[in-house]
Design a protein around this motif. Structure first.
Motif, PDB file in Angstrom:
ATOM      1  N   UNK A   1       0.815  -1.215   0.000  1.00 23.88           N
ATOM      2  CA  UNK A   1       0.000   0.000   0.000  1.00 23.88           C
ATOM      3  C   UNK A   1       0.848   1.264   0.000  1.00 23.88           C
ATOM      4  N   UNK A   2       1.905   1.269   0.804  1.00 22.07           N
ATOM      5  CA  UNK A   2       2.701   2.484   1.009  1.00 22.07           C
ATOM      6  C   UNK A   2       4.184   2.133   0.942  1.00 22.07           C
ATOM      7  N   UNK A   3       4.943   2.946   0.203  1.00 20.79           N
ATOM      8  CA  UNK A   3       6.373   2.675   0.068  1.00 20.79           C
ATOM      9  C   UNK A   3       7.232   3.569   0.952  1.00 20.79           C
ATOM     10  N   UNK A   4       6.636   4.554   1.608  1.00 18.84           N
ATOM     11  CA  UNK A   4       7.418   5.414   2.493  1.00 18.84           C
ATOM     12  C   UNK A   4       6.570   6.486   3.141  1.00 18.84           C
ATOM     13  N   UNK A   5       7.009   6.938   4.326  1.00 15.75           N
ATOM     14  CA  UNK A   5       6.333   8.013   5.059  1.00 15.75           C
ATOM     15  C   UNK A   5       7.226   9.233   5.105  1.00 15.75           C
ATOM     16  N   UNK A   6       6.612  10.399   5.093  1.00 12.93           N
ATOM     17  CA  UNK A   6       7.383  11.627   5.167  1.00 12.93           C
ATOM     18  C   UNK A   6       6.597  12.724   5.866  1.00 12.93           C
ATOM     19  N   UNK A   7       7.334  13.657   6.467  1.00  7.11           N
ATOM     20  CA  UNK A   7       6.726  14.819   7.135  1.00  7.11           C
ATOM     21  C   UNK A   7       6.872  16.025   6.214  1.00  7.11           C
ATOM     22  N   UNK A   8       5.758  16.713   5.948  1.00  8.16           N
ATOM     23  CA  UNK A   8       5.745  17.805   4.981  1.00  8.16           C
ATOM     24  C   UNK A   8       5.112  19.053   5.602  1.00  8.16           C
ATOM     25  N   UNK A   9       5.750  20.193   5.339  1.00  5.13           N
ATOM     26  CA  UNK A   9       5.168  21.455   5.805  1.00  5.13           C
ATOM     27  C   UNK A   9       3.955  21.776   4.936  1.00  5.13           C
ATOM     28  N   UNK A  10       2.852  22.263   5.522  1.00  2.45           N
ATOM     29  CA  UNK A  10       1.647  22.558   4.735  1.00  2.45           C
ATOM     30  C   UNK A  10       1.865  23.548   3.604  1.00  2.45           C
ATOM     31  N   UNK A  11       2.906  24.389   3.688  1.00  3.64           N
ATOM     32  CA  UNK A  11       3.204  25.327   2.603  1.00  3.64           C
ATOM     33  C   UNK A  11       4.090  24.713   1.527  1.00  3.64           C
ATOM     34  N   UNK A  12       4.571  23.493   1.753  1.00  3.38           N
ATOM     35  CA  UNK A  12       5.479  22.841   0.810  1.00  3.38           C
ATOM     36  C   UNK A  12       5.060  21.389   0.616  1.00  3.38           C
ATOM     37  N   UNK A  13       3.791  21.172   0.292  1.00  2.00           N
ATOM     38  CA  UNK A  13       3.266  19.819   0.136  1.00  2.00           C
ATOM     39  C   UNK A  13       3.827  19.171  -1.125  1.00  2.00           C
ATOM     40  N   UNK A  14       3.999  17.831  -1.093  1.00  2.00           N
ATOM     41  CA  UNK A  14       4.617  17.143  -2.243  1.00  2.00           C
ATOM     42  C   UNK A  14       3.649  17.001  -3.413  1.00  2.00           C
ATOM     43  N   UNK A  15       4.186  16.631  -4.546  1.00  2.00           N
ATOM     44  CA  UNK A  15       3.397  16.326  -5.732  1.00  2.00           C
ATOM     45  C   UNK A  15       3.978  15.069  -6.390  1.00  2.00           C
ATOM     46  N   UNK A  16       3.097  14.228  -6.963  1.00  2.00           N
ATOM     47  CA  UNK A  16       1.642  14.367  -6.973  1.00  2.00           C
ATOM     48  C   UNK A  16       1.028  14.008  -5.615  1.00  2.00           C
ATOM     49  N   UNK A  17      -0.144  14.540  -5.370  1.00  2.00           N
ATOM     50  CA  UNK A  17      -0.805  14.347  -4.088  1.00  2.00           C
ATOM     51  C   UNK A  17      -2.298  14.193  -4.335  1.00  2.00           C
ATOM     52  N   UNK A  18      -2.954  13.330  -3.572  1.00  2.00           N
ATOM     53  CA  UNK A  18      -4.398  13.142  -3.705  1.00  2.00           C
ATOM     54  C   UNK A  18      -5.082  14.495  -3.502  1.00  2.00           C
ATOM     55  N   UNK A  19      -5.949  14.864  -4.449  1.00  2.00           N
ATOM     56  CA  UNK A  19      -6.530  16.213  -4.448  1.00  2.00           C
ATOM     57  C   UNK A  19      -7.319  16.504  -3.183  1.00  2.00           C
ATOM     58  N   UNK A  20      -8.098  15.536  -2.711  1.00  2.00           N
ATOM     59  CA  UNK A  20      -8.903  15.844  -1.529  1.00  2.00           C
ATOM     60  C   UNK A  20      -8.064  15.871  -0.251  1.00  2.00           C
TER      61      UNK A  20
END
Length: 317
Positions: free
Chosen positions: A278-297
């Protein structure tokens, strides 16, 4: 299996002089140990899940000794109770047909603790999860045949969900599904997100909350279960609060989903990959620097939480 391990083709006749042995390892409660192979061009089934094992060497007095040697060399495993299960026939890349003796054995340890010397990782999977993995159909068939001999190991894969309807006085109504999502912020204000497996049925290779669908359980019970099963995080229900709700319609005619995002004020454990299908890795992201691609909702929910909103709709207009 090593890089010369052939793909199983049971209808072909064996050739003398060469043989392989593999281990079908189960935990006695329905899970099977699979080996994720290296993503190296030119080897058999690169990047696929398979069984541990390999080819017989001149110093191996028997195929049982072959599989025991391979288990020791590849994973430091010693399983006393190995027993013959079946013999498969396979074709190598040069067209030679080779018999493969399959041994079955029980083990209940932690794969993460093993000194793996080949491949990427070892992990437990139940047969109903395996159709979502990248693996040879012959390996999946082999596991299913063994699972059929053990009622606790056999689970029929569930069909893809479709919108359920119930009769009402006016005709029928579509039932909405319920999903739960974990919103965690660390001391630096960063949010926990997971990168979904490329072969995932939903949002492959995309960043998303730790999430799951409610089964026959409460939303909080589902959240606590998913946090532990997916990431090894322990959360007390009393430490959780509902932060946001998204009423989602992903596609016309699809099942509407009520996506509930819960925030845990505290937890124990460090996020780890416990369900690599299901998941290949976890990461901590700042809300102003969210990763892409990302689930829209997921992105919409984070923005809604930061804005102090409790509710969002997507896909209905």
């Amino acid at each position: 299996m090593n890089e010369q391990t052939p793909q199983l083709e049971p209808t072909l006749p064996p050739q003398p002089g060469r043989a392989n042995a593999s281990a079908l390892i189960h935990d006695g409660a329905g899970a099977y140990l699979l080996h994720l192979r290296d993503e190296i061009p030119g080897i058999w089934e690169p990047g696929s899940w398979s069984l541990l094992g390999g080819g017989r060497e001149p110093g191996d007095p028997s195929l049982e000794e072959t599989v025991r040697r391979e288990l020791r060399e590849e994973a430091g495993l010693d399983i006393p109770g190995l027993v013959p299960f079946t013999v498969e026939e396979a074709r190598t890349s040069d067209g030679t047909v080779v018999p493969i003796q399959i041994f079955a054995g029980q083990w209940t340890g932690d794969p993460a603790s093993l000194p793996l010397t080949e491949g990427v990782m070892l992990h437990w999977f139940r047969p109903d999860v395996m159709p979502r993995l990248r693996m040879a159909p012959s390996t999946l068939d082999l596991v299913r045949r063994h699972a059929a001999t053990n009622p606790t190991a056999h689970r029929t894969p569930r069909p893809c969900p479709r919108p359920a309807r119930v009769a009402t006085a006016g005709g029928s109504a579509v039932l909405n599904g319920v999903g739960v999502h974990l919103y965690l912020e660390n001391a630096d204000g960063k949010v926990l997100l997971g990168l979904r497996h490329p072969d995932s049925a939903y949002a492959g290779s995309t960043w998303h909350f730790l999430a799951g669908r409610c089964e026959q359980e409460s939303a909080l019970a589902c959240l606590v279960r998913e946090a532990w099963e997916e990431a090894g995080l322990m959360i007390e229900p009393g430490d959780v609060e509902l932060n946001h709700v998204i009423h989602l319609l992903d596609a016309p005619g699809g099942q509407p989903m009520m996506q509930m995002i819960f925030r845990a004020r505290q937890w124990s454990g460090t996020p780890e990959v416990r369900e690599p299908d299901k998941c290949t890795g976890w990461g901590w992201w700042h809300p102003d620097e969210l990763p892409a691609p990302m689930v829209a909702y997921t992105r919409a929910a984070i923005h809604g939480i930061r804005a102090g909103r409790l509710y969002t709709e997507r896909g209905w207009s």
